[in-house]
Design a protein around this motif. Structure first.
Motif, mmCIF file in Angstrom:
data_model
loop_
_atom_site.group_PDB
_atom_site.id
_atom_site.type_symbol
_atom_site.label_atom_id
_atom_site.label_comp_id
_atom_site.label_asym_id
_atom_site.label_seq_id
_atom_site.Cartn_x
_atom_site.Cartn_y
_atom_site.Cartn_z
ATOM 1 N N MET A 67 4.692 -2.509 -2.001
ATOM 2 C CA MET A 67 4.644 -3.842 -1.412
ATOM 3 C C MET A 67 6.055 -4.386 -1.183
ATOM 4 O O MET A 67 6.958 -4.123 -1.950
ATOM 5 C CB MET A 67 3.890 -4.814 -2.339
ATOM 6 C CG MET A 67 2.431 -4.443 -2.554
ATOM 7 S SD MET A 67 1.464 -4.757 -1.071
ATOM 8 C CE MET A 67 -0.152 -4.376 -1.700
ATOM 9 N N THR B 67 4.162 -9.204 0.781
ATOM 10 C CA THR B 67 2.877 -8.839 0.221
ATOM 11 C C THR B 67 2.756 -9.419 -1.167
ATOM 12 O O THR B 67 3.696 -9.918 -1.749
ATOM 13 C CB THR B 67 2.727 -7.311 0.125
ATOM 14 O OG1 THR B 67 3.677 -6.813 -0.819
ATOM 15 C CG2 THR B 67 2.973 -6.655 1.461
ATOM 16 N N SER C 33 -1.743 -8.004 -5.633
ATOM 17 C CA SER C 33 -3.170 -7.705 -5.626
ATOM 18 C C SER C 33 -3.909 -8.717 -4.783
ATOM 19 O O SER C 33 -3.413 -9.790 -4.495
ATOM 20 C CB SER C 33 -3.745 -7.737 -7.051
ATOM 21 O OG SER C 33 -3.738 -9.070 -7.538
ATOM 22 N N LYS D 93 -8.436 -6.191 9.906
ATOM 23 C CA LYS D 93 -9.241 -5.008 9.608
ATOM 24 C C LYS D 93 -10.710 -5.217 9.956
ATOM 25 O O LYS D 93 -11.458 -4.243 10.070
ATOM 26 C CB LYS D 93 -9.083 -4.600 8.149
ATOM 27 C CG LYS D 93 -9.608 -5.591 7.135
ATOM 28 C CD LYS D 93 -9.370 -5.064 5.725
ATOM 29 C CE LYS D 93 -9.897 -6.037 4.679
ATOM 30 N NZ LYS D 93 -9.676 -5.518 3.309
ATOM 31 N N ARG E 181 3.215 -1.342 10.459
ATOM 32 C CA ARG E 181 2.599 -2.408 9.678
ATOM 33 C C ARG E 181 1.146 -2.637 10.106
ATOM 34 O O ARG E 181 0.269 -2.892 9.268
ATOM 35 C CB ARG E 181 3.396 -3.695 9.833
ATOM 36 C CG ARG E 181 4.735 -3.693 9.134
ATOM 37 C CD ARG E 181 4.559 -3.856 7.620
ATOM 38 N NE ARG E 181 5.827 -4.195 6.992
ATOM 39 C CZ ARG E 181 6.679 -3.324 6.478
ATOM 40 N NH1 ARG E 181 6.377 -2.037 6.518
ATOM 41 N NH2 ARG E 181 7.811 -3.715 5.934
ATOM 42 N N ALA F 225 -0.990 -0.069 8.549
ATOM 43 C CA ALA F 225 -1.096 -0.292 7.105
ATOM 44 C C ALA F 225 -1.996 -1.483 6.792
ATOM 45 O O ALA F 225 -2.748 -1.472 5.803
ATOM 46 C CB ALA F 225 0.293 -0.504 6.513
ATOM 47 N N ASP G 81 -5.609 -0.268 7.197
ATOM 48 C CA ASP G 81 -6.115 0.629 6.151
ATOM 49 C C ASP G 81 -6.004 0.021 4.753
ATOM 50 O O ASP G 81 -6.388 0.644 3.758
ATOM 51 C CB ASP G 81 -5.450 2.007 6.215
ATOM 52 C CG ASP G 81 -3.978 2.020 5.809
ATOM 53 O OD1 ASP G 81 -3.524 1.102 5.091
ATOM 54 O OD2 ASP G 81 -3.260 2.957 6.212
ATOM 55 N N GLY G 82 -5.481 -1.194 4.681
ATOM 56 C CA GLY G 82 -5.438 -1.902 3.414
ATOM 57 C C GLY G 82 -4.237 -1.612 2.544
ATOM 58 O O GLY G 82 -4.122 -2.169 1.445
ATOM 59 N N SER G 83 -3.307 -0.785 3.003
ATOM 60 C CA SER G 83 -2.151 -0.455 2.180
ATOM 61 C C SER G 83 -1.041 -1.495 2.269
ATOM 62 O O SER G 83 -0.084 -1.460 1.492
ATOM 63 C CB SER G 83 -1.598 0.928 2.569
ATOM 64 O OG SER G 83 -1.174 0.955 3.928
ATOM 65 N N PHE G 84 -1.146 -2.419 3.211
ATOM 66 C CA PHE G 84 -0.188 -3.528 3.331
ATOM 67 C C PHE G 84 -0.989 -4.806 3.497
ATOM 68 O O PHE G 84 -1.888 -4.876 4.347
ATOM 69 C CB PHE G 84 0.738 -3.319 4.530
ATOM 70 C CG PHE G 84 1.827 -4.360 4.653
ATOM 71 C CD1 PHE G 84 3.054 -4.185 4.037
ATOM 72 C CD2 PHE G 84 1.618 -5.514 5.401
ATOM 73 C CE1 PHE G 84 4.051 -5.145 4.152
ATOM 74 C CE2 PHE G 84 2.610 -6.467 5.524
ATOM 75 C CZ PHE G 84 3.837 -6.289 4.892
#
Length: 345
Positions: A1, A5, A8, A297, A324, A327, A330-333
């Motif tokens: 992150m 970001t 969590s 998303k 970005r 990301a 796909d939820g990684s960012f």
């Protein structure tokens, strides 16, 4: 992150507009449901109540989605625009009495009255733009909001790559969460490509006052801004007249300002409305927070095509935008949701 970001999803969603995230994004905060009236086959009767003209950015996206649903035969759609806050409850009750299956709108200044109407018509479904969460005692009142911080952040990356003065103006309507979170996301994106940028932030105290927004933008240009964040109508006109650039919000105005608007964060209300239609038809509509359906998303927001600015934004910035965006999807960012009032620095 990175600094844009949080660690969590739990940290992100501690505010009053908290969303319960899921992998599919479909399980927003659920409250007790209601079965509603018995419904015949065919399109739902949907009514909308707007406090501004349907041309206004935010409302235009709701209106567009409703017209699309009507065009494909899912709903019969009627609406009232320019409804004053003092008249909102009356119009809401009239549509409820008329037997509409679903009533949509925005109740930011008439929250208590709107929830009382919903309590008085328990067989009608209500989906309303709101800064507050649904409540147990009104199970037929769902809320939505324009959580398009993902697209706003990406537009900021582009703006940061285009500024020459490292000075940007930002003109908003009111400093409420719906506006604040988009401004903060934009600023976070800018800092990815122009970390030393200074921001001039102003609010005009109106949702639709293009002349006032334009004058405010002129003042920010006089203060050194070479890019303006156009949260309100009128800002891009000022940018065009003074020969500076602008970043759009909610709608795509690039065709109207081909030499001015570099990028825009678009809101797509279709996923929000389509889910509500599905739930009402199934008899399973309930008091949920529909804000999640505005996330990138979920297809609820996107970055508009660059149009005439295609190829003019530095390649490195566009590469970062694509990385970005992937990301985010796909939820990684995760782009931070910050509802606090932004300040000039």
């Amino acid at each position: 992150m990175t600094k844009s970001t949080t660690s969590s999803h739990a940290q992100l969603f501690k505010r009053r507009q908290i969303l319960a995230g899921t992998a599919a994004g479909a399980a927003a905060l659920a409250m007790p449901g209601f079965m509603g009236r018995a419904r015949a086959e065919g399109p739902l009767k949907v009514a909308a109540i707007y406090t501004v003209p349907v041309e206004q950015q935010w409302v235009s996206r709701i209106h567009k989605a409703a017209n699309a649903a009507a065009a494909r035969g899912d709903i019969e759609y009627v609406f009232s625009e320019n409804t004053s806050n003092n008249d909102y409850e009356r119009v809401m009750r009239e549509y409820s009495e008329a037997g509409h299956d679903l009533i949509i709108g925005e109740v930011f200044a008439v929250e208590d009255a709107a929830r009382q109407v919903a309590a008085d018509y328990p067989e009608t479904a209500y989906l309303m733009g709101s800064s507050f969460l649904p409540k147990d005692d009104v199970p037929n009142f769902a809320v939505f909001d324009n959580y398009i911080q993902d697209a706003s952040y990406l537009s900021g990356i582009i703006a940061g790559a285009m500024t020459k003065t490292n000075n940007m103006g930002m003109v908003g309507g009111f400093p409420i969460p719906e506006v604040n979170r988009l401004m903060h996301a934009f600023m976070a994106g800018v800092k990815e490509t122009a970390p030393e940028t200074k921001f001039q932030v102003a609010f005009i105290g109106s949702w639709f006052d293009p002349p006032k927004a334009k004058e405010t933008a002129f003042a920010q240009i006089d203060g050194g801004a070479d890019i303006l964040y156009a949260e309100r109508f009128g800002v891009s006109d000022a940018a065009k007249e003074k020969g500076v650039l602008a970043i759009g919000n909610v709608i795509d105005t690039q065709a109207d300002y081909p030499e001015t608007v570099v990028a825009s964060a678009l809101w797509h209300f279709e996923p929000t409305l389509d889910h509500a239609i599905e739930m009402v038809k199934a008899g399973t509509f309930k008091a949920e927070n529909y804000g999640v359906y505005s996330f990138m998303k979920e297809g609820g927001c996107s970055l508009a095509p660059l149009g005439t600015f295609e190829g003019k934004v530095p390649e490195a910035a566009m590469k970062l935008v694509k990385e970005r965006e992937a990301a985010i999807k796909d939820g990684s960012f995760v782009v931070e949701i910050n509802d606090e009032e932004p300040k000039s620095n």
